[in-house]
Scaffold this motif. Structure first.
Motif, mmCIF file in Angstrom:
data_model
loop_
_atom_site.group_PDB
_atom_site.id
_atom_site.type_symbol
_atom_site.label_atom_id
_atom_site.label_comp_id
_atom_site.label_asym_id
_atom_site.label_seq_id
_atom_site.Cartn_x
_atom_site.Cartn_y
_atom_site.Cartn_z
ATOM 1 N N ASP A 108 0.639 -1.301 0.120
ATOM 2 C CA ASP A 108 -0.073 0.053 0.087
ATOM 3 C C ASP A 108 0.916 1.419 0.268
ATOM 4 O O ASP A 108 0.434 2.207 -0.518
ATOM 5 C CB ASP A 108 -0.802 0.149 1.292
ATOM 6 C CG ASP A 108 -2.310 -1.055 1.215
ATOM 7 O OD1 ASP A 108 -2.287 -1.438 0.027
ATOM 8 O OD2 ASP A 108 -2.687 -1.355 2.164
ATOM 9 N N LEU A 109 1.923 1.308 0.741
ATOM 10 C CA LEU A 109 2.992 2.142 0.669
ATOM 11 C C LEU A 109 3.468 2.712 -0.351
ATOM 12 O O LEU A 109 3.660 3.824 -0.834
ATOM 13 C CB LEU A 109 3.765 2.157 1.838
ATOM 14 C CG LEU A 109 3.399 2.370 3.440
ATOM 15 C CD1 LEU A 109 4.675 1.998 4.301
ATOM 16 C CD2 LEU A 109 3.340 3.648 3.554
ATOM 17 N N GLU A 110 4.017 1.521 -1.110
ATOM 18 C CA GLU A 110 4.759 1.491 -2.419
ATOM 19 C C GLU A 110 4.145 2.060 -3.410
ATOM 20 O O GLU A 110 4.395 2.569 -4.517
ATOM 21 C CB GLU A 110 5.234 0.291 -2.664
ATOM 22 C CG GLU A 110 6.440 -0.271 -1.579
ATOM 23 C CD GLU A 110 6.812 -1.697 -1.721
ATOM 24 O OE1 GLU A 110 6.022 -2.455 -2.423
ATOM 25 O OE2 GLU A 110 7.955 -2.288 -1.149
ATOM 26 N N ASN A 111 2.637 2.089 -3.221
ATOM 27 C CA ASN A 111 1.834 2.412 -4.485
ATOM 28 C C ASN A 111 1.242 3.754 -4.200
ATOM 29 O O ASN A 111 0.297 4.081 -5.129
ATOM 30 C CB ASN A 111 0.623 1.324 -4.534
ATOM 31 C CG ASN A 111 1.032 -0.109 -5.125
ATOM 32 O OD1 ASN A 111 2.096 -0.041 -5.666
ATOM 33 N ND2 ASN A 111 0.464 -1.252 -4.504
ATOM 34 N N LEU A 112 1.600 4.557 -3.384
ATOM 35 C CA LEU A 112 1.013 5.767 -3.142
ATOM 36 C C LEU A 112 1.587 6.814 -4.220
ATOM 37 O O LEU A 112 2.635 6.778 -4.714
ATOM 38 C CB LEU A 112 1.713 6.478 -1.799
ATOM 39 C CG LEU A 112 1.065 5.526 -0.539
ATOM 40 C CD1 LEU A 112 1.536 6.385 0.750
ATOM 41 C CD2 LEU A 112 -0.471 5.911 -0.346
ATOM 42 N N ASP A 114 2.828 10.575 -5.818
ATOM 43 C CA ASP A 114 3.806 11.355 -5.319
ATOM 44 C C ASP A 114 3.301 12.798 -4.799
ATOM 45 O O ASP A 114 3.311 13.583 -5.425
ATOM 46 C CB ASP A 114 5.004 11.308 -6.232
ATOM 47 C CG ASP A 114 5.953 12.424 -5.782
ATOM 48 O OD1 ASP A 114 6.196 12.529 -4.429
ATOM 49 O OD2 ASP A 114 6.675 13.124 -6.559
ATOM 50 N N SER A 115 2.531 12.585 -3.866
ATOM 51 C CA SER A 115 2.146 13.930 -3.370
ATOM 52 C C SER A 115 1.998 14.053 -1.942
ATOM 53 O O SER A 115 1.957 12.936 -1.212
ATOM 54 C CB SER A 115 0.443 14.397 -3.899
ATOM 55 O OG SER A 115 -0.262 13.207 -3.289
ATOM 56 N N PHE A 116 1.565 15.287 -1.097
ATOM 57 C CA PHE A 116 1.452 15.552 0.386
ATOM 58 C C PHE A 116 0.343 14.502 0.698
ATOM 59 O O PHE A 116 -0.720 14.515 0.067
ATOM 60 C CB PHE A 116 1.399 16.651 1.007
ATOM 61 C CG PHE A 116 2.687 17.283 0.620
ATOM 62 C CD1 PHE A 116 3.704 17.201 1.925
ATOM 63 C CD2 PHE A 116 3.145 18.209 -0.108
ATOM 64 C CE1 PHE A 116 4.693 17.902 1.839
ATOM 65 C CE2 PHE A 116 4.213 18.805 -0.171
ATOM 66 C CZ PHE A 116 5.290 18.680 0.708
ATOM 67 N N ASP A 142 10.694 7.542 -0.141
ATOM 68 C CA ASP A 142 10.919 8.998 0.085
ATOM 69 C C ASP A 142 9.787 9.273 1.067
ATOM 70 O O ASP A 142 8.516 9.408 0.598
ATOM 71 C CB ASP A 142 10.528 9.627 -1.208
ATOM 72 C CG ASP A 142 10.763 11.145 -0.993
ATOM 73 O OD1 ASP A 142 10.967 11.690 0.029
ATOM 74 O OD2 ASP A 142 10.722 11.825 -2.089
ATOM 75 N N CYS A 143 10.155 9.862 2.155
ATOM 76 C CA CYS A 143 8.917 10.140 2.929
ATOM 77 C C CYS A 143 8.732 11.550 3.411
ATOM 78 O O CYS A 143 8.147 12.122 4.202
ATOM 79 C CB CYS A 143 9.325 9.358 4.729
ATOM 80 S SG CYS A 143 9.471 7.664 4.588
ATOM 81 N N SER A 144 9.322 12.290 2.448
ATOM 82 C CA SER A 144 9.566 13.804 2.647
ATOM 83 C C SER A 144 8.124 14.484 2.435
ATOM 84 O O SER A 144 8.027 15.733 2.616
ATOM 85 C CB SER A 144 10.433 14.310 1.565
ATOM 86 O OG SER A 144 9.992 14.203 0.132
ATOM 87 N N LYS A 145 7.195 13.583 1.800
ATOM 88 C CA LYS A 145 5.763 14.191 1.627
ATOM 89 C C LYS A 145 4.570 13.520 2.422
ATOM 90 O O LYS A 145 3.672 13.439 2.387
ATOM 91 C CB LYS A 145 5.346 14.271 0.223
ATOM 92 C CG LYS A 145 6.128 15.246 -0.531
ATOM 93 C CD LYS A 145 5.675 15.162 -2.019
ATOM 94 C CE LYS A 145 6.528 15.937 -3.006
ATOM 95 N NZ LYS A 145 6.134 16.121 -4.306
ATOM 96 N N ILE A 146 5.349 12.762 3.371
ATOM 97 C CA ILE A 146 4.459 11.879 4.242
ATOM 98 C C ILE A 146 4.159 12.412 5.789
ATOM 99 O O ILE A 146 5.317 12.704 6.372
ATOM 100 C CB ILE A 146 4.764 10.482 4.441
ATOM 101 C CG1 ILE A 146 4.930 9.719 2.881
ATOM 102 C CG2 ILE A 146 4.172 9.654 5.311
ATOM 103 C CD1 ILE A 146 5.265 8.375 2.949
#
Length: 196
Positions: A108-112, A114-116, A142-146
């Motif tokens: 689920d995480l890998e399929n998010l 690329d947005s906040f 990349d957790c910079s938008k999570i």
């Protein structure tokens, strides 16, 4: 790291959260929640807040009209939306919003997109259950938008070091009881979050 304290139900908790260093306050507009607040009561709190604090309304499977109306009445600057049932017409929203992704697996995480986004552990109910997502699922992502939510408290925040999360969202982890915050827990939580 940005900090949102969610489930605000009274002015004292709101001001204590701000004094502790919270960047945003969350108000729950989901009636079955023990942290539910009426829009008119949220408005009374928001009108007494100092500047530069973001107000966030939490909604669960609601129409865009309902979200727009509540945000207007309660002076919410951002809508945080759980839309498991595809009820919300996002194109019709008149307020800035962030989607909540309820995660059941590493896939689920890998399929998010690329947005906040706000990422929470999947539970049968909605919010404040204290369930955590396995931190190792985030390795290599990349957790910079999570914004991470679910089961966070001052004692386990240090485990997030090195992942680069944009922010954290806490509710039950800084409470005395459901809907009532603990001032010292908020102070401790924000202090640790800002050290990461």
């Amino acid at each position: 790291m940005k900090v949102k304290i969610c489930g605000i139900t009274n002015l004292e908790d709101a001001l204590d959260a701000i004094n502790a260093g919270a960047d945003a306050l969350g108000f729950v507009f989901y009636e079955p929640s023990p942290r539910y607040i009426r829009p008119i009561d949220a408005k009374k709190i928001v009108e007494q807040l100092p500047p530069f604090v973001q107000t966030v309304g939490l909604f669960v499977n609601e129409s865009s009209k309902h979200i727009n109306d509540i945000c207007k009445v309660a002076h919410m600057q951002l809508a945080q939306i759980i839309d498991d049932e595809d009820t919300t017409e996002f194109d019709n929203l008149e307020v800035t919003y962030i989607k909540v992704e309820r995660i059941e697996s590493k896939e689920d995480l890998e399929n998010l997109e690329d947005s906040f986004k706000l990422v929470d552990a999947f539970v049968p109910g909605f919010g404040g259950e204290g369930k955590r997502i396995a931190i190792d699922w985030f390795k290599g992502l990349d957790c910079s938008k999570i914004i991470l939510a679910g089961g966070l408290k001052a004692e386990n925040l240090k485990e997030l070091k090195g992942f680069g999360f944009y922010g954290v969202d806490v509710s039950s982890g800084v409470e005395q009881s459901k809907g009532k915050k603990d001032n010292q827990k908020m102070i401790d939580f924000v202090k640790v979050a800002h050290e990461i």
